[in-house]
Scaffold this motif. Sequence first.
Motif, short mmCIF file in Angstrom:
data_model
loop_
_atom_site.label_atom_id
_atom_site.label_comp_id
_atom_site.label_asym_id
_atom_site.label_seq_id
_atom_site.Cartn_x
_atom_site.Cartn_y
_atom_site.Cartn_z
N GLU A 234 0.82 -1.21 0.00
CA GLU A 234 0.00 0.00 0.00
C GLU A 234 0.86 1.26 0.00
OE1 GLU A 234 -3.92 0.49 0.13
OE2 GLU A 234 -2.83 -0.85 -1.24
N VAL A 235 1.95 1.24 0.75
CA VAL A 235 2.88 2.37 0.73
C VAL A 235 3.37 2.62 -0.69
CG1 VAL A 235 5.16 3.18 1.46
CG2 VAL A 235 3.62 2.11 3.12
N ALA A 236 3.80 1.57 -1.36
CA ALA A 236 4.32 1.70 -2.72
C ALA A 236 3.26 2.19 -3.68
CB ALA A 236 4.89 0.36 -3.18
N ARG A 237 2.04 1.68 -3.54
CA ARG A 237 0.97 2.09 -4.46
C ARG A 237 0.63 3.57 -4.32
NH1 ARG A 237 -4.26 3.18 -4.15
NH2 ARG A 237 -4.40 2.65 -1.93
N ILE A 238 0.45 4.03 -3.07
CA ILE A 238 0.07 5.42 -2.83
C ILE A 238 1.22 6.36 -3.20
CG2 ILE A 238 -0.57 7.08 -1.03
CD1 ILE A 238 -2.06 4.72 0.32
N ARG A 239 2.43 5.97 -2.87
CA ARG A 239 3.60 6.79 -3.21
C ARG A 239 3.71 7.01 -4.71
NH1 ARG A 239 8.30 4.03 -0.73
NH2 ARG A 239 8.10 2.65 -2.53
N THR A 240 3.37 6.00 -5.48
CA THR A 240 3.44 6.11 -6.94
C THR A 240 2.24 6.85 -7.51
OG1 THR A 240 4.69 4.04 -7.09
CG2 THR A 240 3.59 4.79 -9.09
N ALA A 241 1.04 6.49 -7.06
CA ALA A 241 -0.18 7.06 -7.64
C ALA A 241 -0.34 8.55 -7.34
CB ALA A 241 -1.39 6.28 -7.13
N TYR A 242 0.17 8.99 -6.19
CA TYR A 242 -0.03 10.38 -5.78
C TYR A 242 1.29 11.10 -5.55
CZ TYR A 242 -4.71 8.56 -5.06
OH TYR A 242 -5.94 7.96 -5.25
N ALA A 243 2.27 10.75 -6.34
CA ALA A 243 3.60 11.35 -6.17
C ALA A 243 3.55 12.86 -6.29
CB ALA A 243 4.57 10.75 -7.20
N ALA A 244 2.81 13.38 -7.26
CA ALA A 244 2.75 14.82 -7.48
C ALA A 244 2.06 15.53 -6.32
CB ALA A 244 2.04 15.12 -8.79
N GLN A 245 0.93 14.98 -5.86
CA GLN A 245 0.20 15.61 -4.76
C GLN A 245 1.00 15.61 -3.46
OE1 GLN A 245 -0.97 13.42 -6.87
NE2 GLN A 245 -3.03 13.97 -7.59
N LEU A 246 1.77 14.56 -3.25
CA LEU A 246 2.56 14.47 -2.04
C LEU A 246 3.77 15.39 -2.07
CD1 LEU A 246 2.34 10.60 -1.75
CD2 LEU A 246 1.59 12.18 0.04
N ALA A 247 4.41 15.49 -3.21
CA ALA A 247 5.65 16.26 -3.31
C ALA A 247 5.44 17.73 -3.62
CB ALA A 247 6.55 15.63 -4.39
N ASN A 248 4.32 18.08 -4.22
CA ASN A 248 4.11 19.47 -4.65
C ASN A 248 3.24 20.28 -3.70
OD1 ASN A 248 5.63 18.85 -6.91
ND2 ASN A 248 3.85 18.42 -8.19
#
Length: 382
Positions: A234-248
């Motif tokens: 789940e960590v890997a899935r969310i980190r990939t799917a929402y990379a822009a929202q998390l980092a920006n």
Amino acid sequence: MTSALLHSDVDREFVRKAPDSPTPAAHRHVTKEPTMTTTTTNSTLFEIDIESRFAAIVDQLTRRGFLAGGITAAGILGLAACGSSAADDPASAAPTRTIEAPLGASLVVPSEPKRVVALGASISNLCELGVPVVGTWTNAENAVPAAYKAAVAKLPKVQAADGTIDVEAIAALRPDLIFVWSGVSALERIEKIAPTFVYDSSSSITWQQRAQQTAYAVDKINAFDVARKAYRAEVARIRTAYAAQLANNHWYVVTPWDDANFQLEAVSTPGPAALKELGARFGKQQKHADTAANGGSKLSMELITDLSDADAMIFDDNGYGSTDGTLISANGRHLISQPAWKRLPAVTSGAMTVYNAFNIDNFTSGTAYLHAIEALCKKLKG
């Protein structure tokens, strides 16, 4: 099972502060806490080759068809009743195994514990693993996932909120295994009742490492392995799917403290630690929280505006058990009533969620927290 010493097989960024009460999370911010000094763990943990175990376990489960339907960690482990009939016989004559306790002592424990008392320990893990618990500490139901809350609320309470332990009440429950934090005043008397697994409350270990210790003590390390794999997926899935929202966007985890202060949580605590692992970007005030004592920066209400750069916030409601947006604590309701709080961009945009992140100590609540972060990400621009 043979154990050696573990140093780093579970991620180090998930650090929990040492508890100073039987319910460290549930009462952490109700009163002012003393500053705790933590030490780096060395020989207090267990070496378990998790990744190689995962390969064999997942291969076996996949071939049997158990993972084909996307089964969750909770589904793999099964929901425990967290209780045992008082009429059950203690397992004194049951098979035993010798384990290495966190503080270095060898301990002879039941191979399959039937009557466990959890004092200020990881009762959530015991419930998640399906271990029968017959007694615990006052307000423990506020520290467990919703699936276990009702059962835990009904358990006999043998430790008061102020830390006082009723040794006679423990003995009356006829436990075959006891979990407790180090440093309790009645430890020597407790150890005479039944094998006692003592967590090292002075060490800075992660919630996943403590969950691993608990699973090891009750001989359910395979269940731990499978649950951890599902969590990591789940960590890997969310980190990939929402990379822009998390980092920006800028993120904070905020906790109410008292009627005059709130706390910005440090990445050494479970809430921000999970955000960091997902690749989230924190606001400019985070550096102050990460260098402060006691796992965060305590700020006066006048400094609420310092959170204005936050695009999204997790509101950790005073260590209480809310995961549905309900503010339980008086301090929490007081903080959100402040005019300056109501004007924060993350609040006005609806990019705030309430989650008891500090009490995360098991994969059920850890995964639910990931999903709360995911829900926030869906409200943010990439």
